[in-house]
Motif scaffolding. Structure first.
Motif, PDB file in Angstrom:
ATOM      1  N   ALA B 111       1.117  51.891  17.953  1.00 31.79           N
ATOM      2  CA  ALA B 111       1.461  50.593  17.370  1.00 31.79           C
ATOM      3  C   ALA B 111       1.504  49.568  18.488  1.00 31.79           C
ATOM      4  CB  ALA B 111       2.822  50.684  16.672  1.00 31.79           C
ATOM      5  N   ILE B 112       1.455  48.301  18.105  1.00 32.98           N
ATOM      6  CA  ILE B 112       1.623  47.242  19.099  1.00 32.98           C
ATOM      7  C   ILE B 112       2.775  46.357  18.622  1.00 32.98           C
ATOM      8  CG2 ILE B 112      -0.175  45.773  18.043  1.00 32.98           C
ATOM      9  CD1 ILE B 112      -0.853  44.906  20.998  1.00 32.98           C
ATOM     10  N   GLY B 113       3.623  45.986  19.569  1.00 37.81           N
ATOM     11  CA  GLY B 113       4.817  45.207  19.211  1.00 37.81           C
ATOM     12  C   GLY B 113       4.452  43.799  18.766  1.00 37.81           C
ATOM     13  N   ARG B 114       5.414  43.168  18.151  1.00 35.68           N
ATOM     14  CA  ARG B 114       5.220  41.858  17.529  1.00 35.68           C
ATOM     15  C   ARG B 114       4.679  40.808  18.490  1.00 35.68           C
ATOM     16  NH1 ARG B 114      10.609  38.993  15.489  1.00 35.68           N
ATOM     17  NH2 ARG B 114      10.971  39.250  17.698  1.00 35.68           N
ATOM     18  N   ASP B 115       5.194  40.810  19.728  1.00 34.62           N
ATOM     19  CA  ASP B 115       4.746  39.784  20.668  1.00 34.62           C
ATOM     20  C   ASP B 115       3.482  40.190  21.427  1.00 34.62           C
ATOM     21  OD1 ASP B 115       5.604  41.651  22.477  1.00 34.62           O
ATOM     22  OD2 ASP B 115       7.254  40.444  23.284  1.00 34.62           O
ATOM     23  N   GLY B 116       2.963  41.360  21.127  1.00 34.10           N
ATOM     24  CA  GLY B 116       1.700  41.777  21.721  1.00 34.10           C
ATOM     25  C   GLY B 116       1.794  42.309  23.140  1.00 34.10           C
ATOM     26  N   THR B 161       7.995  47.014  13.926  1.00 36.93           N
ATOM     27  CA  THR B 161       8.849  46.466  12.879  1.00 36.93           C
ATOM     28  C   THR B 161       8.992  44.962  13.089  1.00 36.93           C
ATOM     29  OG1 THR B 161      10.767  47.051  14.215  1.00 36.93           O
ATOM     30  CG2 THR B 161      10.123  48.595  12.496  1.00 36.93           C
ATOM     31  N   ALA B 162       9.545  44.278  12.081  1.00 36.60           N
ATOM     32  CA  ALA B 162       9.577  42.822  12.096  1.00 36.60           C
ATOM     33  C   ALA B 162      10.496  42.262  13.177  1.00 36.60           C
ATOM     34  CB  ALA B 162      10.010  42.308  10.724  1.00 36.60           C
ATOM     35  N   GLY B 208       7.700  43.977   6.411  1.00 35.08           N
ATOM     36  CA  GLY B 208       8.453  44.535   7.527  1.00 35.08           C
ATOM     37  C   GLY B 208       9.850  45.001   7.172  1.00 35.08           C
ATOM     38  N   ARG B 209      10.213  44.975   5.889  1.00 29.94           N
ATOM     39  CA  ARG B 209      11.605  45.264   5.563  1.00 29.94           C
ATOM     40  C   ARG B 209      11.927  46.754   5.403  1.00 29.94           C
ATOM     41  NH1 ARG B 209      15.680  42.889   0.912  1.00 29.94           N
ATOM     42  NH2 ARG B 209      17.281  44.474   1.280  1.00 29.94           N
ATOM     43  N   PHE B 210      11.029  47.498   4.763  1.00 27.05           N
ATOM     44  CA  PHE B 210      11.336  48.898   4.450  1.00 27.05           C
ATOM     45  C   PHE B 210      10.423  49.851   5.212  1.00 27.05           C
ATOM     46  CE2 PHE B 210      12.509  46.449   0.676  1.00 27.05           C
ATOM     47  CZ  PHE B 210      13.836  46.821   0.528  1.00 27.05           C
ATOM     48  N   TYR B 211      11.040  50.851   5.825  1.00 30.01           N
ATOM     49  CA  TYR B 211      10.266  51.934   6.444  1.00 30.01           C
ATOM     50  C   TYR B 211      10.359  53.133   5.519  1.00 30.01           C
ATOM     51  CZ  TYR B 211       8.600  55.387   9.825  1.00 30.01           C
ATOM     52  OH  TYR B 211       7.885  56.380  10.465  1.00 30.01           O
TER      53      TYR B 211
END
Lengths: 111, 394
Positions: B111-116, B161-162, B208-211
């Motif tokens: 995965a890649i994080g939100r801020d890249g 995640t968000a 992004g709310r539910f895993y």
């Protein structure tokens, strides 16, 4: 390209011939044998890895299988392993076919 | 005068240099690209969906037999996760391998994080998650996945995640972990132990709310509300098999590519030839749609009206199209041999299918269900649209 495919096929047949000559409880038709090798690489490989080095399922290299009873491995293929994702393949493979695959794996001769 | 004009031109060239070298392709955007994994060859194809052509092939990515990828936030780079623990950074503009490391013995995805800035990889061997600097691929952090049983577990279902963190599941230990990397020097882990037997994959809803993690060892799905992690992990669709003996599963289903349509989320059942529709408000089963085999991918068309379902061996030459309004099969197609994956273009004008045993990618019009193009590809598997660069959890 076609030449390469032809060479690969010849190598495949040679490898199958070797594996069968060593254990060979049953003679599989070459076309079926090629299908099974494809199944082993690509379908068994979806859990055990294309190069059989493991994934969600354990590795199937000769060293990983060393010391295991071949008949028990055949049973594992046919019946699956309860409590794990290993499914029973008996609806798709008969015993001779399972034995053929186990022999290839034990000999480390998957083409 | 004339001389001055020339000088001005060369100054402009110096400021905005054209790519150097002969045969350098005309610069183009990446928004319409799809990247196709060639699993046996260890390469990826960069293709575009406007004219439906292959732009190039990038080789030398190792064992890609279960490969997936994520994209940098500018959609210039793909980070390709290989089975052999390889992490490759591929430049989609220059179409070359930019960097490559082998970070573990056996990996499943990432995965890649939100801020890249952070790329995370889920590893089977040694079981855990490793984080890398997206720019340099330098290692940042290692999280060994040691469950409550004290043993190292394989990691599955790793997503961003968000809140900028990551979520994943421990296959062997039956746990879900949330990783907060707001401060890399002090990562915080929230563990949910004993959530169920053998979670095989996980994913986060588009908002992004539910895993959710699917269980292999029992009939059920585990849900964590990321707005309220203090509420714990909760079981949904419990016992959806209702005591029936499960059917053999010849390929593990995936939750990647799932989707919501209206109020419902659509998931492959495990050991049942069914697709489950879950009500997103109550998290109760809303419907189950009988299908022809063990579903692997249930991919909702971007407009949410239909879903395309691929199947495990021995039914992997077929696709079923579900009408999500009626919860019923609308069509059954046989597009090719061994359909391993499918991906819609972002606005749903095309669907791309990889036909492994036909050595080609099939591009179809999803509404007319007609073939638009065949693109040659060697043993293709995963197909990834650069639109994923802008989605949570992909």
């Amino acid at each position: 390209m076609r030449e390469r495919a032809a060479v690969a096929f010849a190598l495949l047949l040679a490898a199958l011939g070797r594996a069968q000559a060593e254990s060979a409880p049953a003679a599989l038709a070459p076309a079926r044998a090629a299908e099974l090798v494809h199944l082993l690489r690509h379908d068994c490989g979806s859990c055990h890895g294309l190069f059989l080095k493991g994934g969600l399922g354990p590795p199937l290299s000769p060293s990983a299988l060393a010391g295991k009873d071949p008949q028990a491995l055949v049973l594992t293929v046919l019946e699956g392993r309860a409590g794990t994702p290993m499914p029973p393949w008996k609806g798709l493979l008969d015993e001779a076919e399972a034995r053929f695959l186990v022999d290839l794996l034990l000999a480390g001769r998957v083409p | 005068m004339r001389r001055r004009g020339l000088l001005a031109t060369s100054a402009a060239l110096a400021t905005f240099p054209r790519p150097a070298g002969a045969g350098c392709p005309e610069p183009r955007g990446t928004g319409d690209l799809l990247v196709v994994v060639e699993r046996a060859r260890g390469s990826v194809l960069v293709a575009e969906s406007t004219r439906r052509t292959i732009l190039g092939r990038i080789e030398g990515l190792g064992d890609l037999s279960h490969a997936s990828m994520v994209f940098s936030r500018d959609a210039r780079y793909a980070f390709v996760f290989g089975r052999d623990g390889g992490l490759s950074k591929v430049d989609l503009v220059e179409r070359r391998l930019r960097a490559r490391i082998v970070q573990a013995g056996n990996a499943i995805g990432g995965a890649i994080g939100r801020d890249g800035r952070i790329v995370a990889v889920a590893n089977y061997e040694p079981g855990g998650v490793r984080l890398f600097d997206a720019e340099s691929l330098d290692p940042l952090l290692e999280i060994p996945a040691i469950g409550a049983d004290g043993r190292r577990s394989k990691v599955v279902g790793l997503v961003d995640t968000a809140d900028g963190g990551f979520a994943f599941a421990l296959f062997d230990a039956g746990e879900i972990w949330l990783l907060d990397v707001t401060d890399l020097a002090e990562p915080r882990i929230t563990r949910f132990a004993g959530v169920g037997s053998l979670p095989y994959d996980g994913n986060v809803t588009a908002d992004g709310r539910f895993y959710l993690a699917g269980l292999f060892g029992e009939d059920g799905v585990v849900l964590v509300d990321l707005w309220h992690p203090e509420a714990g992990a909760r079981r949904i669709l419990d016992g959806y098999g209702r005591g029936e003996a499960p059917l053999p599963v010849y390929k593990m289903p995936h939750l990647e590519g799932w989707g919501t349509a209206g109020e419902h989320l659509f998931l492959p059942a495990v050991g049942r030839h069914e697709v489950l529709a879950v009500d997103r408000r109550s998290w109760r089963e809303a419907a189950r749609i009988p299908v022809l085999g063990q579903p692997v991918f249930v991919v909702v068309r971007p407009d949410g009206r239909e879903a395309w379902v691929s199947f495990a061996h021995p039914d992997n030459g077929k696709i079923q199209i579900l009408d999500l309004e009626r919860f019923a099969v609308a069509a059954t197609l046989s597009p090719g041999r061994a359909i391993l994956h499918l991906e819609f273009t972002p606005r749903g004008d095309q669907v791309w299918l990889s036909a492994r045993d036909d050595d080609r990618v099939i591009v179809m019009d999803p509404r007319r269900r007609e073939v638009l193009a065949h693109l040659p590809a060697e043993k293709p598997s995963g197909i990834f649209s650069t639109a994923r660069a802008h989605r949570i959890g992909s």
